[in-house]
Design a protein around this motif. Structure first.
Motif, PDB file in Angstrom:
ATOM      1  N   ASP A  32       0.827  -1.204   0.000  1.00  0.00           N
ATOM      2  CA  ASP A  32       0.000   0.000   0.000  1.00  0.00           C
ATOM      3  C   ASP A  32       0.864   1.258   0.000  1.00  0.00           C
ATOM      4  O   ASP A  32       2.015   1.232   0.455  1.00  0.00           O
ATOM      5  N   PRO A  33       0.304   2.366  -0.464  1.00  0.00           N
ATOM      6  CA  PRO A  33       1.038   3.635  -0.486  1.00  0.00           C
ATOM      7  C   PRO A  33       1.006   4.320   0.876  1.00  0.00           C
ATOM      8  O   PRO A  33       0.416   5.392   1.052  1.00  0.00           O
ATOM      9  N   ILE A  34       1.632   3.678   1.855  1.00  0.00           N
ATOM     10  CA  ILE A  34       1.594   4.172   3.234  1.00  0.00           C
ATOM     11  C   ILE A  34       2.994   4.161   3.829  1.00  0.00           C
ATOM     12  O   ILE A  34       3.920   3.540   3.286  1.00  0.00           O
ATOM     13  N   GLU A  35       3.134   4.844   4.961  1.00  0.00           N
ATOM     14  CA  GLU A  35       4.337   4.799   5.778  1.00  0.00           C
ATOM     15  C   GLU A  35       3.955   4.237   7.137  1.00  0.00           C
ATOM     16  O   GLU A  35       2.784   3.936   7.401  1.00  0.00           O
TER      17      GLU A  35
ATOM     18  N   THR B 182      -0.917  -3.068   3.934  1.00  0.00           N
ATOM     19  CA  THR B 182       0.351  -3.785   3.805  1.00  0.00           C
ATOM     20  C   THR B 182       1.489  -2.782   3.658  1.00  0.00           C
ATOM     21  O   THR B 182       1.531  -2.032   2.684  1.00  0.00           O
ATOM     22  N   LEU B 183       2.386  -2.781   4.612  1.00  0.00           N
ATOM     23  CA  LEU B 183       3.508  -1.846   4.664  1.00  0.00           C
ATOM     24  C   LEU B 183       4.702  -2.430   3.920  1.00  0.00           C
ATOM     25  O   LEU B 183       5.075  -3.584   4.131  1.00  0.00           O
ATOM     26  N   ALA B 184       5.320  -1.630   3.068  1.00  0.00           N
ATOM     27  CA  ALA B 184       6.452  -2.118   2.275  1.00  0.00           C
ATOM     28  C   ALA B 184       7.584  -2.612   3.165  1.00  0.00           C
ATOM     29  O   ALA B 184       8.219  -3.632   2.872  1.00  0.00           O
ATOM     30  N   GLU B 185       7.846  -1.914   4.254  1.00  0.00           N
ATOM     31  CA  GLU B 185       8.929  -2.328   5.148  1.00  0.00           C
ATOM     32  C   GLU B 185       8.667  -3.704   5.753  1.00  0.00           C
ATOM     33  O   GLU B 185       9.601  -4.500   5.925  1.00  0.00           O
ATOM     34  N   SER B 186       7.416  -4.003   6.057  1.00  0.00           N
ATOM     35  CA  SER B 186       7.082  -5.315   6.619  1.00  0.00           C
ATOM     36  C   SER B 186       7.267  -6.418   5.588  1.00  0.00           C
ATOM     37  O   SER B 186       7.726  -7.526   5.911  1.00  0.00           O
ATOM     38  N   VAL B 187       6.913  -6.113   4.353  1.00  0.00           N
ATOM     39  CA  VAL B 187       7.100  -7.067   3.259  1.00  0.00           C
ATOM     40  C   VAL B 187       8.583  -7.372   3.075  1.00  0.00           C
ATOM     41  O   VAL B 187       8.991  -8.531   2.934  1.00  0.00           O
ATOM     42  N   ALA B 188       9.411  -6.328   3.090  1.00  0.00           N
ATOM     43  CA  ALA B 188      10.849  -6.525   2.936  1.00  0.00           C
ATOM     44  C   ALA B 188      11.428  -7.293   4.122  1.00  0.00           C
ATOM     45  O   ALA B 188      12.277  -8.178   3.952  1.00  0.00           O
ATOM     46  N   ASP B 189      10.972  -6.977   5.327  1.00  0.00           N
ATOM     47  CA  ASP B 189      11.455  -7.673   6.523  1.00  0.00           C
ATOM     48  C   ASP B 189      11.105  -9.156   6.481  1.00  0.00           C
ATOM     49  O   ASP B 189      11.829  -9.992   7.047  1.00  0.00           O
ATOM     50  N   ALA B 190      10.004  -9.489   5.814  1.00  0.00           N
ATOM     51  CA  ALA B 190       9.583 -10.893   5.715  1.00  0.00           C
ATOM     52  C   ALA B 190      10.394 -11.667   4.687  1.00  0.00           C
ATOM     53  O   ALA B 190      10.269 -12.886   4.583  1.00  0.00           O
ATOM     54  N   GLY B 191      11.212 -10.963   3.904  1.00  0.00           N
ATOM     55  CA  GLY B 191      12.090 -11.640   2.955  1.00  0.00           C
ATOM     56  C   GLY B 191      11.763 -11.422   1.495  1.00  0.00           C
ATOM     57  O   GLY B 191      12.428 -11.986   0.619  1.00  0.00           O
ATOM     58  N   ALA B 192      10.766 -10.591   1.209  1.00  0.00           N
ATOM     59  CA  ALA B 192      10.428 -10.322  -0.189  1.00  0.00           C
ATOM     60  C   ALA B 192      11.478  -9.425  -0.828  1.00  0.00           C
ATOM     61  O   ALA B 192      12.074  -8.573  -0.167  1.00  0.00           O
ATOM     62  N   VAL B 193      11.685  -9.607  -2.118  1.00  0.00           N
ATOM     63  CA  VAL B 193      12.629  -8.757  -2.870  1.00  0.00           C
ATOM     64  C   VAL B 193      11.896  -7.849  -3.850  1.00  0.00           C
ATOM     65  O   VAL B 193      12.499  -6.980  -4.467  1.00  0.00           O
ATOM     66  N   GLY B 194      10.592  -8.070  -4.010  1.00  0.00           N
ATOM     67  CA  GLY B 194       9.830  -7.259  -4.937  1.00  0.00           C
ATOM     68  C   GLY B 194       8.348  -7.356  -4.648  1.00  0.00           C
ATOM     69  O   GLY B 194       7.911  -8.117  -3.777  1.00  0.00           O
TER      70      GLY B 194
END
Length: 214
Positions: free
Chosen positions: A57-60, A68-80
């Motif tokens: 999502d377009p959120i901070e 869905t926060l981009a930082e949480s997605v990255a922390d979970a191991g996603a690369v994209g």
């Protein structure tokens, strides 16, 4: 070629599919990734498969319940992450915000679009790639490269006219290696598919069939 498998909310075993993605990826020159549901991201990433989110999502950080926060997605191991899939449409301003959110955490982005005109608009937002997917062909088993090859060629041209660094993927109806080759021959640098692998009795065999002609 980049092959990105979207598991959507299909009743498949995300870890088993991810293991198949990892194993086939290691045996081919093609690049293969998998996009599970958000709750499965960490488990899938732990397999060693290239892991993508289905959406951010377009959120901070802040008061954003249910997003869905981009930082949480990255922390979970996603690369994209995928953005603006036809089953999760966003307004143009929100697509822009989601691309920016992904950029904060170095997530690669694939913005989905219905047609060449939308591809051009999406490319102007600076994603890593756009995926052209006519909604009427999604899940049909009839690839856009066969049903309407001019859509793929038009998408490639539209993206190049805006930003030559934005790759174009071909989606909707991809299910065979011949479909992947046809997409490549039309100028696509990859494919986005779902049911051809997620609903297959043997995901590994399905993936092998996709990359074999390459």
């Amino acid at each position: 070629m980049f092959i990105l498998v979207n598991l959507k909310t299909y009743p498949c075993d995300p870890v088993a599919v991810a293991e198949a993605v990892r194993d086939v990826d290691e045996s081919t020159d093609a690049r293969i990734g998998v996009a599970p549901q958000a709750t499965h991201l960490e488990r899938v990433a732990e397999t060693g498969a290239e892991t993508w989110a289905q959406h951010v999502d377009p959120i901070e950080y802040g008061s954003n319940t249910g997003h869905t926060l981009a930082e949480s997605v990255a922390d979970a191991g996603a690369v994209g992450t995928l953005i603006n899939h036809s089953e999760h449409r966003l307004k143009l301003a929100d697509i822009d915000g989601a691309v920016r959110a992904a950029s904060r955490t170095d997530l690669e982005t694939v913005v989905c679009a219905n047609n060449p005109a939308q591809v051009g608009a999406a490319a102007a937002l600076g994603p890593d790639a756009v995926a052209v997917e006519p909604p009427e062909l999604i899940g049909t088993g009839t690839p856009v490269s066969q049903a309407d090859p001019e859509v793929v060629e038009g998408a490639v041209g539209a993206a190049a006219s805006v930003d030559i660094d934005v790759s174009v993927l071909c989606g909707a109806g991809i299910s065979t290696g011949d479909d992947v080759v046809s997409a490549r021959d039309l100028g696509s640098e990859g494919v986005l598919l779902a049911s051809g692998v997620a609903k297959a009795d043997d995901p590994r065999t399905a993936l092998e069939d996709l990359v074999d002609p390459l």
